[in-house]
Motif scaffolding. Structure first.
Motif, PDB file in Angstrom:
ATOM      1  N   ASP A 170       7.297 -16.218  13.286  1.00 17.77           N
ATOM      2  CA  ASP A 170       8.037 -15.420  14.264  1.00 17.77           C
ATOM      3  C   ASP A 170       7.786 -13.930  14.060  1.00 17.77           C
ATOM      4  OD1 ASP A 170       9.589 -17.622  15.502  1.00 17.77           O
ATOM      5  OD2 ASP A 170      10.461 -17.784  13.498  1.00 17.77           O
ATOM      6  N   LEU A 171       7.776 -13.197  15.167  1.00 20.98           N
ATOM      7  CA  LEU A 171       7.646 -11.744  15.117  1.00 20.98           C
ATOM      8  C   LEU A 171       8.965 -11.124  14.689  1.00 20.98           C
ATOM      9  CD1 LEU A 171       5.990  -9.157  15.808  1.00 20.98           C
ATOM     10  CD2 LEU A 171       6.986  -9.305  18.108  1.00 20.98           C
ATOM     11  N   LEU A 172       8.918 -10.278  13.652  1.00 24.11           N
ATOM     12  CA  LEU A 172      10.102  -9.556  13.201  1.00 24.11           C
ATOM     13  C   LEU A 172      10.205  -8.175  13.826  1.00 24.11           C
ATOM     14  CD1 LEU A 172      10.391 -10.257   9.353  1.00 24.11           C
ATOM     15  CD2 LEU A 172      11.864 -11.107  11.174  1.00 24.11           C
ATOM     16  N   SER A 173       9.055  -7.496  13.920  1.00 20.73           N
ATOM     17  CA  SER A 173       9.077  -6.127  14.444  1.00 20.73           C
ATOM     18  C   SER A 173       7.696  -5.765  14.963  1.00 20.73           C
ATOM     19  CB  SER A 173       9.492  -5.140  13.341  1.00 20.73           C
ATOM     20  OG  SER A 173       9.367  -3.803  13.797  1.00 20.73           O
ATOM     21  N   ASP A 174       7.676  -5.044  16.079  1.00 24.12           N
ATOM     22  CA  ASP A 174       6.424  -4.478  16.569  1.00 24.12           C
ATOM     23  C   ASP A 174       6.471  -2.954  16.547  1.00 24.12           C
ATOM     24  OD1 ASP A 174       8.198  -3.977  18.596  1.00 24.12           O
ATOM     25  OD2 ASP A 174       7.101  -5.055  20.157  1.00 24.12           O
ATOM     26  N   SER A 175       7.404  -2.406  15.759  1.00 27.76           N
ATOM     27  CA  SER A 175       7.541  -0.955  15.662  1.00 27.76           C
ATOM     28  C   SER A 175       6.817  -0.368  14.456  1.00 27.76           C
ATOM     29  CB  SER A 175       9.024  -0.561  15.593  1.00 27.76           C
ATOM     30  OG  SER A 175       9.636  -1.106  14.441  1.00 27.76           O
ATOM     31  N   THR A 176       6.514  -1.203  13.464  1.00 27.87           N
ATOM     32  CA  THR A 176       5.782  -0.726  12.290  1.00 27.87           C
ATOM     33  C   THR A 176       5.114  -1.904  11.599  1.00 27.87           C
ATOM     34  OG1 THR A 176       5.937   0.487  10.184  1.00 27.87           O
ATOM     35  CG2 THR A 176       7.756  -0.985  10.734  1.00 27.87           C
ATOM     36  N   GLY A 177       4.076  -1.602  10.831  1.00 29.23           N
ATOM     37  CA  GLY A 177       3.460  -2.571   9.946  1.00 29.23           C
ATOM     38  C   GLY A 177       3.629  -2.111   8.507  1.00 29.23           C
ATOM     39  N   MET A 178       2.826  -2.680   7.597  1.00 28.88           N
ATOM     40  CA  MET A 178       2.854  -2.290   6.185  1.00 28.88           C
ATOM     41  C   MET A 178       1.488  -1.781   5.770  1.00 28.88           C
ATOM     42  SD  MET A 178       4.961  -5.209   4.120  1.00 28.88           S
ATOM     43  CE  MET A 178       6.466  -5.926   4.801  1.00 28.88           C
ATOM     44  N   SER A 179       1.482  -0.901   4.793  1.00 34.18           N
ATOM     45  CA  SER A 179       0.212  -0.480   4.225  1.00 34.18           C
ATOM     46  C   SER A 179      -0.380  -1.622   3.410  1.00 34.18           C
ATOM     47  CB  SER A 179       0.396   0.780   3.369  1.00 34.18           C
ATOM     48  OG  SER A 179       1.279   0.536   2.292  1.00 34.18           O
ATOM     49  N   PHE A 180      -1.628  -1.483   3.015  1.00 36.89           N
ATOM     50  CA  PHE A 180      -2.346  -2.582   2.377  1.00 36.89           C
ATOM     51  C   PHE A 180      -1.932  -2.781   0.921  1.00 36.89           C
ATOM     52  CE2 PHE A 180      -5.944  -4.194  -0.080  1.00 36.89           C
ATOM     53  CZ  PHE A 180      -6.201  -5.375   0.598  1.00 36.89           C
ATOM     54  N   GLY A 181      -1.983  -4.039   0.477  1.00 40.21           N
ATOM     55  CA  GLY A 181      -1.735  -4.357  -0.926  1.00 40.21           C
ATOM     56  C   GLY A 181      -0.351  -4.922  -1.149  1.00 40.21           C
ATOM     57  N   ARG A 182       0.369  -4.332  -2.132  1.00 38.35           N
ATOM     58  CA  ARG A 182       1.750  -4.730  -2.410  1.00 38.35           C
ATOM     59  C   ARG A 182       2.648  -3.492  -2.370  1.00 38.35           C
ATOM     60  NH1 ARG A 182       0.141  -8.767  -6.748  1.00 38.35           N
ATOM     61  NH2 ARG A 182       0.026 -10.725  -5.621  1.00 38.35           N
ATOM     62  N   PRO A 183       2.815  -2.909  -1.201  1.00 38.69           N
ATOM     63  CA  PRO A 183       3.628  -1.688  -1.075  1.00 38.69           C
ATOM     64  C   PRO A 183       5.099  -2.009  -0.863  1.00 38.69           C
ATOM     65  CG  PRO A 183       2.696  -2.194   1.040  1.00 38.69           C
ATOM     66  CD  PRO A 183       2.250  -3.301   0.108  1.00 38.69           C
ATOM     67  N   TRP A 184       5.649  -2.983  -1.607  1.00 40.71           N
ATOM     68  CA  TRP A 184       7.004  -3.448  -1.339  1.00 40.71           C
ATOM     69  C   TRP A 184       7.693  -3.841  -2.641  1.00 40.71           C
ATOM     70  CZ3 TRP A 184       8.224  -8.329  -3.023  1.00 40.71           C
ATOM     71  CH2 TRP A 184       7.149  -9.179  -3.295  1.00 40.71           C
ATOM     72  N   TRP A 185       9.034  -3.940  -2.556  1.00 43.24           N
ATOM     73  CA  TRP A 185       9.841  -4.455  -3.647  1.00 43.24           C
ATOM     74  C   TRP A 185      11.149  -4.978  -3.079  1.00 43.24           C
ATOM     75  CZ3 TRP A 185       7.482  -4.863  -8.242  1.00 43.24           C
ATOM     76  CH2 TRP A 185       8.226  -5.367  -9.314  1.00 43.24           C
ATOM     77  N   LYS A 186      11.794  -5.867  -3.828  1.00 39.99           N
ATOM     78  CA  LYS A 186      13.073  -6.443  -3.399  1.00 39.99           C
ATOM     79  C   LYS A 186      14.141  -6.058  -4.401  1.00 39.99           C
ATOM     80  CE  LYS A 186      13.679 -10.945  -3.669  1.00 39.99           C
ATOM     81  NZ  LYS A 186      13.616 -12.405  -3.395  1.00 39.99           N
ATOM     82  N   ASP A 187      15.274  -5.517  -3.910  1.00 36.88           N
ATOM     83  CA  ASP A 187      16.334  -5.109  -4.826  1.00 36.88           C
ATOM     84  C   ASP A 187      17.201  -6.311  -5.207  1.00 36.88           C
ATOM     85  OD1 ASP A 187      18.293  -5.594  -2.888  1.00 36.88           O
ATOM     86  OD2 ASP A 187      18.633  -3.483  -2.423  1.00 36.88           O
ATOM     87  N   PRO A 188      18.148  -6.153  -6.142  1.00 30.01           N
ATOM     88  CA  PRO A 188      18.953  -7.302  -6.589  1.00 30.01           C
ATOM     89  C   PRO A 188      19.769  -7.960  -5.485  1.00 30.01           C
ATOM     90  CG  PRO A 188      19.115  -5.504  -8.167  1.00 30.01           C
ATOM     91  CD  PRO A 188      18.401  -4.960  -6.973  1.00 30.01           C
TER      92      PRO A 188
END
Length: 244
Positions: free
Chosen positions: A144-162
């Motif tokens: 499913d599409l979550l958003s068409d307003s932005t994507g992510m940069s390449f690699g692992r540019p993310w983290w999840k908080d507690p």
């Protein structure tokens, strides 16, 4: 750019050309050594060629962003990262699967990042969109599409908080926060957006890390070349919303 992922006590690697794996227990040798082995399909099928992204999800190894087909994704057999047989004699829910053979199909965007959120959800960061896998592609899963307003940069540019909030660096700059069911919210728009917009994502990659002790997010700017030494670092304090 090298990515790694852990699955079943082994570490798997790709540099976009070759695949390797490391078994810290030396399970394949009577006299274990610290060798790295070629990662190949041992139980049928062929591994996808020149995949740049890796993650483990639902007991499968996921490979995406193939050099010749950056919208394609592949998943190994459930429970066996050495089985990539897309056409076994008997079709089953655990077999290897890809966008080409699945009813879900390919991601309609270049795949830049994979986020194995939990056993049921995987977020895909595209070049200009965000997508969500829900459930296994071989067992009634959907994309499913979550958003068409932005994507992510390449690699692992993310983290999840507690608390389960995902933070990521957008494909056009800026840091976003989101849950798998919600829309991404830009948390740098009133602070350091202009500084982040100047980052050349062809030269640098962004890495995010959550700091539980200080309750905030680290953002590292790392060059692909020159040994990958960190050259810039920001910290976001959740309590105040300030960037340092």
């Amino acid at each position: 750019h090298i990515q790694s992922a852990v699955l079943f006590n082994k570490v798997f690697y790709t540099d976009g050309l070759d695949y390797k794996y490391y078994d810290p227990r030396g399970a394949e040798l009577a006299n274990p050594t610290d060798e790295v082995y070629d990662w190949v399909s041992k139980s049928g099928g062929e591994m996808p060629k020149r995949g740049k992204l890796l993650c483990g999800w639902r007991g499968r190894m996921v490979i995406a962003h193939l050099a010749d087909d950056p919208q394609e994704w592949h998943m190994s057999k459930q429970g066996d990262p050495f089985n990539w047989d897309l056409y076994p004699p008997v079709l089953n829910a655990q077999q290897a699967v890809s966008g080409t053979v699945s009813k879900i199909g390919k991601v309609p965007d270049i795949i830049n990042s994979l986020i194995p959120y939990n056993d049921d959800l995987m977020i895909v960061g595209g070049d200009h969109t965000l997508w969500r896998f829900t459930g296994d592609p071989m067992f009634g899963g959907q994309l499913d599409l979550l958003s068409d307003s932005t994507g992510m940069s390449f690699g692992r540019p993310w983290w999840k908080d507690p608390e389960g909030v995902i933070y990521f660096f957008g494909s056009r700059g800026g840091v976003y926060a989101m849950t798998p069911q919600g829309q991404p919210q830009r948390i740098t728009i009133k602070t350091i957006d202009r500084k982040l917009a100047d980052i050349d994502l062809a030269t640098y990659r962004i890495e995010l890390v959550w700091n539980t002790r200080d309750d905030g997010l680290h953002l590292f700017k790392v060059p692909y070349a020159a040994g990958g030494q960190i050259i810039s670092h920001f910290f976001w304090e959740r309590k105040t919303g300030a960037w340092f």
